[in-house]
Scaffold this motif. Structure first.
Motif, PDB file in Angstrom:
ATOM      1  N   LYS A 139      -9.261  -3.909   6.981  1.00 36.78           N
ATOM      2  CA  LYS A 139     -10.496  -4.265   7.682  1.00 36.78           C
ATOM      3  C   LYS A 139     -10.802  -3.196   8.707  1.00 36.78           C
ATOM      4  CE  LYS A 139      -9.841  -9.271   7.151  1.00 36.78           C
ATOM      5  NZ  LYS A 139      -9.743 -10.573   7.863  1.00 36.78           N
ATOM      6  N   TRP A 140     -12.077  -2.836   8.815  1.00 38.48           N
ATOM      7  CA  TRP A 140     -12.433  -1.773   9.754  1.00 38.48           C
ATOM      8  C   TRP A 140     -12.499  -2.316  11.163  1.00 38.48           C
ATOM      9  CZ3 TRP A 140     -16.767  -1.816  12.842  1.00 38.48           C
ATOM     10  CH2 TRP A 140     -17.786  -2.733  12.508  1.00 38.48           C
ATOM     11  N   HIS A 141     -12.251  -1.406  12.123  1.00 37.24           N
ATOM     12  CA  HIS A 141     -12.238  -1.782  13.532  1.00 37.24           C
ATOM     13  C   HIS A 141     -12.777  -0.613  14.354  1.00 37.24           C
ATOM     14  CE1 HIS A 141     -10.906  -3.446  17.360  1.00 37.24           C
ATOM     15  NE2 HIS A 141     -10.269  -2.305  17.613  1.00 37.24           N
ATOM     16  N   GLN A 142     -13.719  -0.904  15.234  1.00 38.37           N
ATOM     17  CA  GLN A 142     -14.282   0.117  16.116  1.00 38.37           C
ATOM     18  C   GLN A 142     -13.607   0.003  17.477  1.00 38.37           C
ATOM     19  OE1 GLN A 142     -16.825   2.574  15.351  1.00 38.37           O
ATOM     20  NE2 GLN A 142     -15.883   3.375  17.214  1.00 38.37           N
ATOM     21  N   GLY A 143     -12.711   0.916  17.773  1.00 31.52           N
ATOM     22  CA  GLY A 143     -11.989   0.883  19.034  1.00 31.52           C
ATOM     23  C   GLY A 143     -12.381   2.026  19.938  1.00 31.52           C
ATOM     24  N   PRO A 144     -11.741   2.152  21.105  1.00 33.30           N
ATOM     25  CA  PRO A 144     -12.077   3.214  22.064  1.00 33.30           C
ATOM     26  C   PRO A 144     -11.790   4.610  21.529  1.00 33.30           C
ATOM     27  CG  PRO A 144     -10.077   2.031  22.730  1.00 33.30           C
ATOM     28  CD  PRO A 144     -10.677   1.259  21.599  1.00 33.30           C
ATOM     29  N   ASP A 145     -10.858   4.713  20.561  1.00 29.50           N
ATOM     30  CA  ASP A 145     -10.514   6.021  19.991  1.00 29.50           C
ATOM     31  C   ASP A 145     -11.233   6.301  18.677  1.00 29.50           C
ATOM     32  OD1 ASP A 145      -8.723   6.549  22.083  1.00 29.50           O
ATOM     33  OD2 ASP A 145      -7.139   5.431  21.069  1.00 29.50           O
ATOM     34  N   GLY A 146     -12.198   5.458  18.319  1.00 32.98           N
ATOM     35  CA  GLY A 146     -12.951   5.692  17.105  1.00 32.98           C
ATOM     36  C   GLY A 146     -12.693   4.631  16.054  1.00 32.98           C
ATOM     37  N   LEU A 147     -13.227   4.871  14.887  1.00 34.76           N
ATOM     38  CA  LEU A 147     -13.153   3.923  13.788  1.00 34.76           C
ATOM     39  C   LEU A 147     -11.783   3.978  13.119  1.00 34.76           C
ATOM     40  CD1 LEU A 147     -15.025   1.922  12.220  1.00 34.76           C
ATOM     41  CD2 LEU A 147     -15.509   3.820  10.660  1.00 34.76           C
ATOM     42  N   THR A 148     -11.194   2.793  12.878  1.00 33.15           N
ATOM     43  CA  THR A 148      -9.935   2.709  12.147  1.00 33.15           C
ATOM     44  C   THR A 148     -10.021   1.568  11.146  1.00 33.15           C
ATOM     45  OG1 THR A 148      -8.924   1.219  13.767  1.00 33.15           O
ATOM     46  CG2 THR A 148      -8.580   3.585  14.087  1.00 33.15           C
ATOM     47  N   TRP A 149      -9.083   1.567  10.193  1.00 34.85           N
ATOM     48  CA  TRP A 149      -8.930   0.456   9.268  1.00 34.85           C
ATOM     49  C   TRP A 149      -7.520  -0.092   9.462  1.00 34.85           C
ATOM     50  CZ3 TRP A 149     -11.986   4.515   8.583  1.00 34.85           C
ATOM     51  CH2 TRP A 149     -13.295   4.284   8.118  1.00 34.85           C
ATOM     52  N   ASN A 150      -7.421  -1.398   9.558  1.00 33.17           N
ATOM     53  CA  ASN A 150      -6.150  -2.025   9.902  1.00 33.17           C
ATOM     54  C   ASN A 150      -5.736  -3.042   8.842  1.00 33.17           C
ATOM     55  OD1 ASN A 150      -7.916  -1.774  12.684  1.00 33.17           O
ATOM     56  ND2 ASN A 150      -5.854  -0.957  12.881  1.00 33.17           N
ATOM     57  N   GLY A 151      -4.431  -3.220   8.707  1.00 35.66           N
ATOM     58  CA  GLY A 151      -3.906  -4.213   7.777  1.00 35.66           C
ATOM     59  C   GLY A 151      -2.452  -4.495   8.053  1.00 35.66           C
ATOM     60  N   THR A 152      -1.919  -5.523   7.423  1.00 29.24           N
ATOM     61  CA  THR A 152      -0.514  -5.903   7.563  1.00 29.24           C
ATOM     62  C   THR A 152       0.116  -5.952   6.182  1.00 29.24           C
ATOM     63  OG1 THR A 152      -0.997  -7.233   9.529  1.00 29.24           O
ATOM     64  CG2 THR A 152       1.077  -7.673   8.375  1.00 29.24           C
ATOM     65  N   VAL A 153       1.241  -5.275   6.039  1.00 30.25           N
ATOM     66  CA  VAL A 153       1.965  -5.254   4.768  1.00 30.25           C
ATOM     67  C   VAL A 153       3.298  -5.970   4.961  1.00 30.25           C
ATOM     68  CG1 VAL A 153       2.970  -3.816   2.963  1.00 30.25           C
ATOM     69  CG2 VAL A 153       0.890  -3.063   4.124  1.00 30.25           C
ATOM     70  N   LEU A 154       3.510  -7.084   4.240  1.00 38.51           N
ATOM     71  CA  LEU A 154       4.760  -7.825   4.328  1.00 38.51           C
ATOM     72  C   LEU A 154       5.879  -7.082   3.599  1.00 38.51           C
ATOM     73  CD1 LEU A 154       3.477 -11.475   3.741  1.00 38.51           C
ATOM     74  CD2 LEU A 154       3.837 -10.279   5.904  1.00 38.51           C
ATOM     75  N   LEU A 155       7.069  -7.082   4.201  1.00 36.31           N
ATOM     76  CA  LEU A 155       8.202  -6.344   3.639  1.00 36.31           C
ATOM     77  C   LEU A 155       9.323  -7.271   3.197  1.00 36.31           C
ATOM     78  CD1 LEU A 155       8.458  -3.243   6.018  1.00 36.31           C
ATOM     79  CD2 LEU A 155       7.390  -3.401   3.779  1.00 36.31           C
ATOM     80  N   ASN A 156       8.997  -8.457   2.731  1.00 35.46           N
ATOM     81  CA  ASN A 156      10.039  -9.314   2.196  1.00 35.46           C
ATOM     82  C   ASN A 156      10.684  -8.640   0.985  1.00 35.46           C
ATOM     83  OD1 ASN A 156       7.259  -9.875   1.247  1.00 35.46           O
ATOM     84  ND2 ASN A 156       8.314 -11.089  -0.314  1.00 35.46           N
ATOM     85  N   GLY A 157      11.986  -8.800   0.867  1.00 34.84           N
ATOM     86  CA  GLY A 157      12.707  -8.186  -0.253  1.00 34.84           C
ATOM     87  C   GLY A 157      13.476  -6.934   0.113  1.00 34.84           C
ATOM     88  N   LEU A 158      13.563  -6.597   1.409  1.00 35.13           N
ATOM     89  CA  LEU A 158      14.316  -5.408   1.795  1.00 35.13           C
ATOM     90  C   LEU A 158      15.788  -5.512   1.396  1.00 35.13           C
ATOM     91  CD1 LEU A 158      12.966  -4.502   5.362  1.00 35.13           C
ATOM     92  CD2 LEU A 158      12.606  -3.242   3.234  1.00 35.13           C
ATOM     93  N   ASP A 159      16.333  -6.730   1.439  1.00 36.45           N
ATOM     94  CA  ASP A 159      17.746  -6.886   1.114  1.00 36.45           C
ATOM     95  C   ASP A 159      18.045  -6.544  -0.337  1.00 36.45           C
ATOM     96  OD1 ASP A 159      16.196  -9.301   0.662  1.00 36.45           O
ATOM     97  OD2 ASP A 159      18.076 -10.172  -0.054  1.00 36.45           O
ATOM     98  N   SER A 160      17.045  -6.656  -1.216  1.00 35.94           N
ATOM     99  CA  SER A 160      17.265  -6.349  -2.637  1.00 35.94           C
ATOM    100  C   SER A 160      17.367  -4.855  -2.901  1.00 35.94           C
ATOM    101  CB  SER A 160      16.132  -6.933  -3.477  1.00 35.94           C
ATOM    102  OG  SER A 160      14.898  -6.284  -3.191  1.00 35.94           O
ATOM    103  N   MET A 161      17.003  -4.017  -1.906  1.00 30.75           N
ATOM    104  CA  MET A 161      17.026  -2.555  -2.083  1.00 30.75           C
ATOM    105  C   MET A 161      18.353  -1.947  -1.694  1.00 30.75           C
ATOM    106  SD  MET A 161      13.329  -1.770  -0.451  1.00 30.75           S
ATOM    107  CE  MET A 161      13.735  -0.049  -0.301  1.00 30.75           C
ATOM    108  N   ALA A 162      19.238  -2.715  -1.102  1.00 27.73           N
ATOM    109  CA  ALA A 162      20.513  -2.167  -0.645  1.00 27.73           C
ATOM    110  C   ALA A 162      21.320  -1.644  -1.825  1.00 27.73           C
ATOM    111  CB  ALA A 162      21.306  -3.239   0.102  1.00 27.73           C
ATOM    112  N   GLY A 163      22.017  -0.550  -1.588  1.00 30.73           N
ATOM    113  CA  GLY A 163      22.769   0.101  -2.659  1.00 30.73           C
ATOM    114  C   GLY A 163      24.032  -0.647  -3.032  1.00 30.73           C
ATOM    115  N   GLN A 164      24.792  -0.060  -3.933  1.00 31.94           N
ATOM    116  CA  GLN A 164      25.982  -0.710  -4.467  1.00 31.94           C
ATOM    117  C   GLN A 164      27.229  -0.427  -3.626  1.00 31.94           C
ATOM    118  OE1 GLN A 164      25.750  -2.834  -7.065  1.00 31.94           O
ATOM    119  NE2 GLN A 164      23.549  -2.443  -6.933  1.00 31.94           N
TER     120      GLN A 164
END
Length: 546
Positions: free
Chosen positions: A435-460
């Protein structure tokens, strides 16, 4: 590559020159990689540069066990790599020569592949592909990959000026007679980056050159070594000074030979490769280093002209113009971002008279090509703040506008990928709507990315930490996209242990790379967490003792 049983293989045609100094731990593997090339190798000349460890004993044993091995023992250390290689050239007896460093290896079949091309094309120089292998991670990066995509023959380097970018001497086979006839040798003594000058002398002599796509050389990079190689010992500004001197000497070789096109190509290579690489590492140094580095670089760039700058890629061109345009270090965080790969340009984004410029108080540095380059090639900056210690575990994403280019493309979604450093495998991929956002430093696009599943990436491995780089792919409404590393921001760079279904707990250690990109170290099980905690306690106790 040629088969081991080929009855037409030439025999006794190549002298492999191995140089070493105080490298008893690795030199045996290097020498054996040359011996095992087969009958095409007439001799393996090992030049011991007055080692004070067990190197002499190791190579003497190899000479007793393997007939092709011959040892040349220097009584005084030369201080560099050029003198022992020249010693080897003078001692060599075969029609062709190759060079090998004591901590590297020749790839299986390398000599046969290079020699076959030399004979087939009547070329006094044949170059093959080199893999830059980081140890112990075993992460391979092709060296100057664009040059070795396919086989080719060039009657002189002028037909392919990009050859100046391959400054290595070790991934090539040379006619010894050609080197002798044209006086192609290495600089003597304690001269760093001697490859630069040797390669310039070679190319200035205009040899016929064949290129083969076969991997012929394994360049081992050991960053944790007690005594790093010359190319990795970059903690002091003297290393940069040595690189500048070597580059200057190489350009002078081309100019004296009337090879102006190659001199120009060498200056462009310096901008695209050397300058960006060292700028990328400025964040690891202090203000005194910054000041001296800036002074030396400005002096060196004074010899470059506008045609050199325009031929370089945009990030390198902009870097050079900022350094030459300011008499003291400035905007280092933004410069380091541009020196990274892929490049990122951090805000603020200034315009003067409708033109994109580096800064309002440095308007002469115009960011040319911002308007015309495809979006995929622009240094878009994407920030990520990690929240991994609570729930839900997530990345807060901010995509920065870049002189109206993103606003015109309309960012819509963002994919986050965690790519393992050792092999590039994608271990986790998640998406988010922006989603776009007009802030004091200019236009940005913001979002949230969930990181569930990090434990499945652990090595052997119970105590092994896998390193993962965080990449982002930005999708826009106009069909364009950007693929880049995200920048680490916020206060979330602290080690934590998270619960998991497979291994009980998983250790996650976020950190910022030298260029400011976000990366994660992930390890499985309570054993890994216990090891890290013990290391932390030992450090705290040592501080108390001090």
């Amino acid at each position: 590559m040629a088969a081991e049983t080929d009855p037409h293989r030439p025999t006794g045609k190549v002298s492999v020159i191995v140089i070493g100094y105080n490298d008893a731990r690795h030199i045996k593997h290097a020498v054996l990689s040359a011996v095992r090339q087969g009958p095409a190798v007439a001799e393996v000349l090992v030049v011991d540069d007055a080692s004070t460890d067990d190197t002499a004993a190791v190579v003497a044993d190899l000479a007793r066990r393997y007939a092709p091995v011959r040892v040349v023992r220097r009584t005084v250390n030369s201080g560099g790599c050029g003198t022992p290689r020249n010693n080897g050239l003078r001692e060599a007896t075969a029609p062709y020569v190759m060079f090998l460093d004591s901590d590297d290896e020749l790839a299986p079949g390398a000599v046969d592949a290079l020699l076959a091309a030399a004979v087939r094309h009547g070329a006094p120089v044949v170059a093959g592909a080199c893999l830059r292998r980081e140890l112990p991670e075993m992460r391979d990066t092709p060296w100057q990959n664009a040059l070795f995509q396919r086989a080719g023959v060039h009657n002189s380097p002028a037909e392919l000026p990009a050859l100046v970018r391959d400054t290595l001497c070790v991934n090539k086979l040379y006619s010894r007679a050609f080197l002798s006839e044209h006086g192609v040798t290495f600089p003597e003594g304690a001269f760093r980056y001697e490859d630069f000058v040797f390669t310039a002398r070679l190319l200035a002599a205009s040899p016929r050159i064949a290129l083969i796509p076969d991997i012929v050389y394994l360049w081992h990079v050991r960053r944790s070594a007690v005594q790093p190689s010359i190319s990795l010992a970059r903690s002091g500004v003297d290393n940069w000074l040595s690189r500048l001197q070597a580059h200057r000497s190489a350009v002078e070789v081309f100019e004296r030979a009337g090879q102006k096109q190659l001199a120009h190509a060498a200056r462009v290579k310096f901008l695209d490769h050397d300058l960006r690489m060292y700028v990328h590492e400025l964040g690891t140094h202090d203000s005194r280093h910054h000041a001296e580095w800036w002074r030396l670089t400005r002096e060196h760039l004074a010899s470059f002209d506008e045609s050199d700058l325009r031929a370089a890629d945009a990030p390198a061109r902009w870097l050079a113009r900022v350094v030459t345009g300011a008499d003291r270090p400035r905007d280092l965080a933004r410069l380091i971002g541009l020196g990274s790969s892929p490049a990122r340009l951090l805000p603020p984004y200034a315009c003067v008279n409708g033109r994109a410029v580096w800064a309002a108080n440095l308007p002469e540095v115009v960011l040319d090509s911002i308007e015309s380059e495809p979006l995929s090639r622009l240094p878009v900056s994407i920030d990520a703040e990690l929240h991994v210690w609570g729930w839900p575990r997530a990345l807060q994403i901010t995509v920065h506008e870049l002189y109206g280019r993103l606003a015109a493309a309309v960012p819509k979604t963002l994919d986050i990928e965690l790519r393992r450093r050792t092999d590039g495998r994608v271990g986790l991929s998640r998406s988010s709507v922006l989603k776009w956002h007009q802030g004091p430093d200019g236009l940005t696009w913001n979002g949230t990315v969930l990181l569930n599943g990090l434990d499945s990436m652990a090595g052997q491995h119970a105590h092994g930490l896998d390193a993962w780089d965080v990449w982002a792919r930005l999708h826009c409404a106009d069909g364009s996209s950007v693929y880049t590393c995200v920048r680490a921001t916020g206060s979330g760079l602290r080690r934590t242990v998270i619960p998991g279904r497979r291994r009980g707990v998983t250790l996650v250690q976020p950190y910022a790379t030298a260029g400011g990109s976000l990366a994660l170290r992930i390890a499985p099980g309570p054993g890994a967490a216990a090891v890290v905690v013990k290391r932390r306690l030992r450090r705290l106790m040592s501080r108390d003792v001090e």
